[in-house]
Scaffold this active site. Structure first.
Site, mmCIF file in Angstrom:
data_model
loop_
_atom_site.group_PDB
_atom_site.id
_atom_site.type_symbol
_atom_site.label_atom_id
_atom_site.label_comp_id
_atom_site.label_asym_id
_atom_site.label_seq_id
_atom_site.Cartn_x
_atom_site.Cartn_y
_atom_site.Cartn_z
ATOM 1 N N HIS A 187 0.953 -0.663 -0.146
ATOM 2 C CA HIS A 187 -0.234 0.109 -0.114
ATOM 3 C C HIS A 187 1.052 1.346 0.068
ATOM 4 O O HIS A 187 1.891 0.681 0.588
ATOM 5 C CB HIS A 187 -0.797 -0.178 1.319
ATOM 6 N N ARG A 198 -6.101 10.329 -0.196
ATOM 7 C CA ARG A 198 -5.553 10.865 -1.842
ATOM 8 C C ARG A 198 -6.614 10.975 -2.029
ATOM 9 O O ARG A 198 -7.047 12.324 -3.445
ATOM 10 C CB ARG A 198 -4.138 9.491 -2.264
HETATM 11 O O1 MEZ Z 1 -9.369 -1.304 0.442
HETATM 12 C C1 MEZ Z 1 -8.211 -1.215 1.076
HETATM 13 O O2 MEZ Z 1 -7.727 -1.912 0.974
HETATM 14 C C2 MEZ Z 1 -8.662 -0.329 2.145
HETATM 15 C C3 MEZ Z 1 -9.945 0.336 1.904
HETATM 16 C C4 MEZ Z 1 -7.576 0.624 2.340
HETATM 17 C C5 MEZ Z 1 -7.387 2.483 2.748
HETATM 18 O O3 MEZ Z 1 -6.119 2.940 2.177
HETATM 19 O O4 MEZ Z 1 -8.171 2.266 3.394
#
Ligand code: MEZ
Length: 526
Positions: free
Chosen positions: A313, A333
């Site tokens: 992420h 974002r």
């Molecule tokens: O689906 C995800 O990983 C999610 C909703 C994460 C986020 O950035 O909030």
């Protein structure tokens, strides 16, 4: 330099940046960027799996070792069952609770076992929302196409079609149970746009969507009086000797003994793998995310898919040290937060897919445009104060209360100062291969949620995990319950394990790695 001094560049360059539009990369540039900088492409981190259903395929070294690892269960364990169920669900997160509730509603006697407490899971960590096509401008077809594009066209089409089509009924079910989703001024579900999506499609409960869903599912499991085994980790499956799953051996973590559960079907909802800290990455995952279901299913003979691809992420916290790897939701974002390098420049369209955004952050840092903390960590800025500047004071606190509080605990006001971020290990894109009812290659062994593979292709879109686990939790629970209605309990054996051990011996498998891991490597040993 002190972090506050480093932050000044973000404030100084904000007005200039607000005038810019950053185009998305061309397909060729995306591919080049990902191949060069995404951790999935670091060859040294991978090796072929030596034996088993995925023999010869590449995966990360940490996972390969676990798949080839040794079961903690000895061949002569007494398999007289202490518990008996129609359906045993392993895992107490969103997928496990959804599976248990639907199996129970279809008339099965269900046991839900979880190695920590009910609800301890990655579901509660999903902050930014759940993708469901609920508006007049959107459709399941558009949702399908966005997801396919995000997944590099490698998604299993049948799984994906099932997920997007069942989305609206899942929203209805959750609302009927009492989940409080955000609404717009007219009372309709409020939708937001996520990275890689062409339409606003994220339904949210502020920035704690997964937590809100889990609150309600947990209550419902308790209301329905589904039998629970907490602090009870599945460590081995049982089979009838002909490849059909018939139960599991559990580790009672309080009393440090094995428990045998006979079940006509087993649903693995064991979640993700972040706590393996693949390639040394920090993680956004909960403490129990050690990929247990993958090793157990593999030993049972179930094929895995896409286990060479993981999601990093883009925005894991880098500062303060106590929050390293913690998620800073993509929602920020989505609402316009800029990513900014040490020169005060934007360098990527912030709403591109996660693999692209993460790769571009890694590129900035590797090419010397990252920001280094005093402890030697590196990252780029997420301009959080921009949201208050653009939408008025108090916006960030109103829209992202969990995020504001998470940093406030350490004396940081993210509405005043930007946040330092770097990619964090967030999700396993692949997992156990399943069909549209969640069944694996092994009969009566179902898998739901993050432990399963195929749906997301090589890169999951934001918000699709919450929908995935609801849809396939439901389908596996319902199918398993209907299947076992008239069935007799099969024999309880460890024959699959004996075969697996023989193969391991032939291929030089290591008995020094005990698998599943159950708790992270740094947990206090029993
Ligand atoms: O689906 C995800 O990983 C999610 C909703 C994460 C986020 O950035 O909030």
């Amino acid at each position: 330099m002190d972090i506050h001094a480093l932050q000044q560049i973000v404030h100084k360059t904000r007005d200039e940046r607000r005038k810019q539009t950053i185009p998305k990369f061309s397909p060729a540039d995306r591919d080049q960027l990902i191949t060069k900088f995404h951790p999935d492409f670091r060859e040294a981190a991978y090796r072929p799996i030596k034996f088993g259903p995925n023999a010869g395929e590449m995966t990360v070294r940490e996972l390969a070792a676990l798949l080839e690892g040794e079961s903690p269960v000895s061949a002569d364990l007494d398999l007289t069952p202490q518990y008996q169920a129609d359906v045993l669900v392993v895992g107490g997160g969103g997928a496990g609770c959804a599976a248990a509730l639907h199996a129970h509603a279809a008339g099965a006697k269900v046991i839900l076992a979880t190695k920590l407490r009910l609800g301890d899971s990655n579901t509660v960590m999903a902050q930014g929302g759940m993708q469901i096509a609920v508006t007049a401008e959107d459709s399941p077809v558009t949702h399908f196409l966005d997801t396919l594009k995000g997944g590099h066209m490698k998604n299993d089409h049948r799984l994906l079609k099932t997920m997007v089509e069942e989305g609206p009924s899942i929203a209805k079910w959750l609302l009927s149970l009492g989940v409080i989703f955000d609404r717009d001024g007219d009372g309709n579900l409020h939708v937001k746009k996520g990275g890689g999506s062409s339409k606003p499609r994220l339904i949210t409960a502020s920035d704690y969507t997964g937590l809100e869903i889990m609150r309600v599912l947990k209550d419902e499991v308790l209301n329905q009086k589904i039998q629970l085994l907490e602090f009870c980790a599945a460590v081995e499956l049982l089979s009838d000797g002909n490849g059909t799953c018939t139960g599991a051996v559990m580790r009672d973590m309080d009393n440090k003994r094995f428990i045998v559960v006979a079940a006509k079907a087993v649903i693995l909802a064991t979640g993700g793998i972040g706590r393996l800290h693949i390639q040394g990455f920090p993680t956004s995952n909960h403490y129990g995310a050690t990929g247990d279901g993958l090793s157990m299913a593999y030993r049972m003979g179930a094929k895995l898919m896409h286990i060479d691809t993981f999601q990093y992420h883009p925005s894991g916290a880098v500062y303060p040290e106590q929050l390293i790897g913690a998620l800073v939701t993509e929602g920020i974002r989505s609402e316009g937060g800029h990513l900014v390098n040490a020169r005060g420049e934007r360098f990527v369209n912030e709403l591109d897919t996660r693999d692209v955004v993460s790769s571009s952050i890694i590129r900035e840092c590797e090419e010397g445009r990252g920001i280094r903390t005093m402890s030697g960590r590196v990252g780029v800025w997420l301009d959080t104060p921009l949201l208050d500047v653009e939408q008025g004071p108090g916006t960030l606190r109103k829209h992202f209360p969990a995020m504001v509080t998470q940093f406030e605990r350490f004396g940081i006001d993210i509405s005043k100062d930007p946040v330092l971020i770097y990619p964090t290990l967030h999700y396993q894109n692949g997992g156990v291969k399943i069909d549209t009812n969640g069944e694996s290659d092994s009969k009566n062994l179902f898998v739901a949620g993050e432990a399963s593979g195929g749906l997301h292709g090589r890169n999951r879109l934001m918000g699709n995990s919450l929908l995935d686990l609801m849809v396939f939790g439901k389908r596996s629970g319902t199918t398993a319950a209907q299947r076992v209605g008239l069935m007799k309990q099969g024999r309880l054996t460890l024959e699959h394990l004996t075969k697996f051990r023989a193969e391991a011996k032939k291929h030089g498998g290591s008995s020094s790695v005990i698998s599943p891991m159950v708790l992270p490597a740094y947990a206090k040993k029993e």
